[in-house]
Design a protein around this motif. Structure first.
Motif, mmCIF file in Angstrom:
data_model
loop_
_atom_site.group_PDB
_atom_site.id
_atom_site.type_symbol
_atom_site.label_atom_id
_atom_site.label_comp_id
_atom_site.label_asym_id
_atom_site.label_seq_id
_atom_site.Cartn_x
_atom_site.Cartn_y
_atom_site.Cartn_z
ATOM 1 N N GLY A 277 0.797 -1.221 0.000
ATOM 2 C CA GLY A 277 0.000 0.000 0.000
ATOM 3 C C GLY A 277 0.829 1.270 0.000
ATOM 4 N N VAL A 278 1.986 1.222 -0.678
ATOM 5 C CA VAL A 278 2.910 2.356 -0.712
ATOM 6 C C VAL A 278 3.004 2.890 -2.132
ATOM 7 N N PRO A 279 2.541 4.103 -2.405
ATOM 8 C CA PRO A 279 2.691 4.670 -3.753
ATOM 9 C C PRO A 279 4.143 4.987 -4.066
ATOM 10 N N LEU A 280 4.440 5.133 -5.359
ATOM 11 C CA LEU A 280 5.796 5.399 -5.831
ATOM 12 C C LEU A 280 5.885 6.805 -6.397
ATOM 13 N N LEU A 281 7.108 7.339 -6.394
ATOM 14 C CA LEU A 281 7.405 8.626 -7.016
ATOM 15 C C LEU A 281 8.621 8.420 -7.907
ATOM 16 N N GLU A 282 8.457 8.637 -9.208
ATOM 17 C CA GLU A 282 9.512 8.308 -10.164
ATOM 18 C C GLU A 282 10.096 9.551 -10.823
ATOM 19 N N MET A 283 11.359 9.406 -11.265
ATOM 20 C CA MET A 283 12.090 10.457 -11.977
ATOM 21 C C MET A 283 12.209 11.732 -11.148
ATOM 22 N N VAL A 284 12.705 11.585 -9.940
ATOM 23 C CA VAL A 284 12.885 12.704 -9.011
ATOM 24 C C VAL A 284 14.312 13.228 -9.147
ATOM 25 N N ASN A 285 14.456 14.523 -9.307
ATOM 26 C CA ASN A 285 15.786 15.113 -9.454
ATOM 27 C C ASN A 285 16.391 15.367 -8.072
ATOM 28 N N LEU A 286 17.360 14.557 -7.707
ATOM 29 C CA LEU A 286 17.953 14.613 -6.376
ATOM 30 C C LEU A 286 19.376 15.151 -6.377
ATOM 31 N N GLU A 287 19.820 15.684 -7.509
ATOM 32 C CA GLU A 287 21.230 16.076 -7.627
ATOM 33 C C GLU A 287 21.602 17.232 -6.696
ATOM 34 N N GLU A 288 20.769 18.254 -6.634
ATOM 35 C CA GLU A 288 21.121 19.406 -5.791
ATOM 36 C C GLU A 288 21.134 19.017 -4.316
ATOM 37 N N MET A 289 20.165 18.235 -3.891
ATOM 38 C CA MET A 289 20.157 17.808 -2.492
ATOM 39 C C MET A 289 21.359 16.940 -2.167
ATOM 40 N N SER A 290 21.761 16.096 -3.125
ATOM 41 C CA SER A 290 22.947 15.266 -2.915
ATOM 42 C C SER A 290 24.192 16.129 -2.754
ATOM 43 N N GLN A 291 24.328 17.117 -3.622
ATOM 44 C CA GLN A 291 25.509 17.991 -3.558
ATOM 45 C C GLN A 291 25.584 18.742 -2.231
ATOM 46 N N GLU A 292 24.432 19.089 -1.687
ATOM 47 C CA GLU A 292 24.408 19.821 -0.419
ATOM 48 C C GLU A 292 24.276 18.897 0.792
ATOM 49 N N ARG A 293 24.261 17.584 0.524
ATOM 50 C CA ARG A 293 24.168 16.577 1.586
ATOM 51 C C ARG A 293 22.979 16.833 2.506
ATOM 52 N N CYS A 294 21.887 17.142 1.886
ATOM 53 C CA CYS A 294 20.637 17.343 2.613
ATOM 54 C C CYS A 294 19.903 16.009 2.654
ATOM 55 N N TYR A 295 20.082 15.275 3.722
ATOM 56 C CA TYR A 295 19.566 13.915 3.816
ATOM 57 C C TYR A 295 18.244 13.808 4.567
ATOM 58 N N GLU A 296 17.879 14.852 5.274
ATOM 59 C CA GLU A 296 16.629 14.879 6.021
ATOM 60 C C GLU A 296 15.969 16.220 5.751
ATOM 61 N N PHE A 297 14.683 16.220 5.403
ATOM 62 C CA PHE A 297 14.056 17.438 4.920
ATOM 63 C C PHE A 297 12.540 17.365 5.059
ATOM 64 N N ALA A 298 11.912 18.504 4.874
ATOM 65 C CA ALA A 298 10.460 18.558 4.782
ATOM 66 C C ALA A 298 10.082 18.357 3.319
ATOM 67 N N PHE A 299 9.253 17.376 3.062
ATOM 68 C CA PHE A 299 8.814 17.050 1.698
ATOM 69 C C PHE A 299 7.396 17.571 1.504
ATOM 70 N N PHE A 300 7.183 18.259 0.372
ATOM 71 C CA PHE A 300 5.860 18.753 0.018
ATOM 72 C C PHE A 300 5.571 18.376 -1.442
ATOM 73 N N GLY A 301 4.414 17.784 -1.670
ATOM 74 C CA GLY A 301 4.070 17.436 -3.044
ATOM 75 C C GLY A 301 2.593 17.155 -3.185
ATOM 76 N N ALA A 302 2.025 17.554 -4.303
ATOM 77 C CA ALA A 302 0.628 17.255 -4.607
ATOM 78 C C ALA A 302 0.541 16.895 -6.083
ATOM 79 N N CYS A 303 -0.169 15.832 -6.379
ATOM 80 C CA CYS A 303 -0.280 15.403 -7.771
ATOM 81 C C CYS A 303 -1.502 16.042 -8.435
ATOM 82 N N ILE A 304 -1.485 16.075 -9.753
ATOM 83 C CA ILE A 304 -2.653 16.539 -10.500
ATOM 84 C C ILE A 304 -3.794 15.545 -10.288
ATOM 85 N N LYS A 305 -4.982 16.042 -10.055
ATOM 86 C CA LYS A 305 -6.119 15.184 -9.712
ATOM 87 C C LYS A 305 -6.791 14.640 -10.978
ATOM 88 N N LEU A 306 -6.123 13.668 -11.606
ATOM 89 C CA LEU A 306 -6.649 13.014 -12.800
ATOM 90 C C LEU A 306 -7.527 11.843 -12.351
#
Length: 323
Positions: A277-306
């Motif tokens: 029962g776990v949805p997936l999130l694909e093709m996420v750009n994580l390069e900037e967070m990796s470069q800044e070593r931001c490993y713990e963060f507040a995540f915000f996201g909303a999908c289009i209501k199709l």
């Protein structure tokens, strides 16, 4: 099967994965009408907790652009992203599509456009109706009873709440000291535990877990879509049993491709969606967070209501946590 190492007995009752049976859809502990699975754990208390810690002075944009020729899932013949102009300033002078007359069309420079794409294009969520077993999806909804000529009438993205949650980046590529993991590298429990130890963080119930393979370094070359490194079923079980409410990655499919499983060609999708029962999130750009070593963060996201779709675009963002 892997065994979670961070979860106590009381927490297990809130994790769907502990009710799962191999290659069978799971009946939701949240009730017979549940269509969002682990996203049920998002509530006012959890939203307030993460919002109170978010540092708004820095925002990471985790999505990719949509454009003609972009990499995507073409393995089953689905259409690539297309965009076309439906109105142009010069064209309106000729066509006068709204019957406003020459003078008005010369004054008002009107442009419009349309798009066509597979719903699993670019940065997007996979909903629980995307994959299942034997004609059924999570919570025992059947295609026979719930799939019409156009779409499912259950488990679509229109039911997903906006996601406000603690996010965790597991930088597996950095753990191995490479820019990009080798093709088809399988990320299992050992890699994930290694990341947690290396980054000195732990998983909590209710986390959005994002995995960096480094594959986004190949974007937008078509090499991005081939032989992707990603989690295997063992890795997926580890994350689900430790309380993840959504699992994402910077690759095409979240999971390793091609899979060594001789029968189940998407074992991680079927496990996370239909069993855990776990949805997936694909093709996420994580390069900037990796470069800044931001490993713990507040995540915000909303999908289009199709309504009734099996996936939908999302533009997720992340903010570091204040200490």
């Amino acid at each position: 099967m892997c065994v979670a190492c961070y979860v106590d007995a009381a927490t297990k009752d809130k994790i769907i994965a502990y009710n799962a049976e191999f290659h069978k859809v799971t009946k939701s502990p949240f009730g017979k009408n549940d269509q969002i699975g682990m996203l049920n754990l998002i509530d006012g208390e959890s939203r307030s907790a993460i919002l109170s810690r978010a540092d708004a002075s820095k925002v990471f944009d985790l999505s990719v652009d949509h454009f003609i020729g972009m990499p995507g899932w073409f393995g089953a013949g689905d259409q690539p992203y297309q965009i076309w102009m439906t109105h142009t300033p010069a064209g309106e002078i000729v066509d006068d599509s709204m019957k406003k007359g020459l003078e008005a069309n010369q004054l008002v420079a009107y442009s419009g456009d349309g798009i066509s794409m597979y719903t699993h294009c670019g940065t997007h969520i996979d909903t629980l109706n995307h994959f299942g077993y034997n004609g059924k999806i999570f919570n025992e909804f059947s295609a026979k009873d719930h799939l019409g000529s156009r779409n499912w009438n259950v488990a679509g993205p229109e039911l997903h709440p906006p996601i406000f949650a603690r996010g965790v980046l597991l930088d597996v590529a950095a753990l191995h000291g490479v820019d990009v993991l080798p093709p088809s590298h399988a990320i299992g429990e050992a890699d994930l535990k290694g990341c947690l130890a290396h980054q000195n963080i732990k998983l909590n119930l209710g986390d959005v877990v994002l995995i960096r393979t480094g594959q986004m370094r190949l974007w937008p070359d078509m090499a991005f879509v081939s032989n992707t490194p990603g989690i295997n079923r063992e890795g997926a079980e580890f994350l689900a049993k430790n309380g993840a409410i959504m699992v994402g990655a910077d690759n095409l499919t979240v999971e390793q491709t091609p899979t060594p499983d001789p029968l189940n060609f998407f074992p991680v999708h079927t496990y996370l969606l239909a069993e855990a029962g776990v949805p997936l999130l694909e093709m996420v750009n994580l390069e900037e967070m990796s470069q800044e070593r931001c490993y713990e963060f507040a995540f915000f996201g909303a999908c289009i209501k199709l309504r009734g779709a099996t996936g939908a675009p999302m533009r997720p963002v992340a903010m570091p946590l204040s200490h």
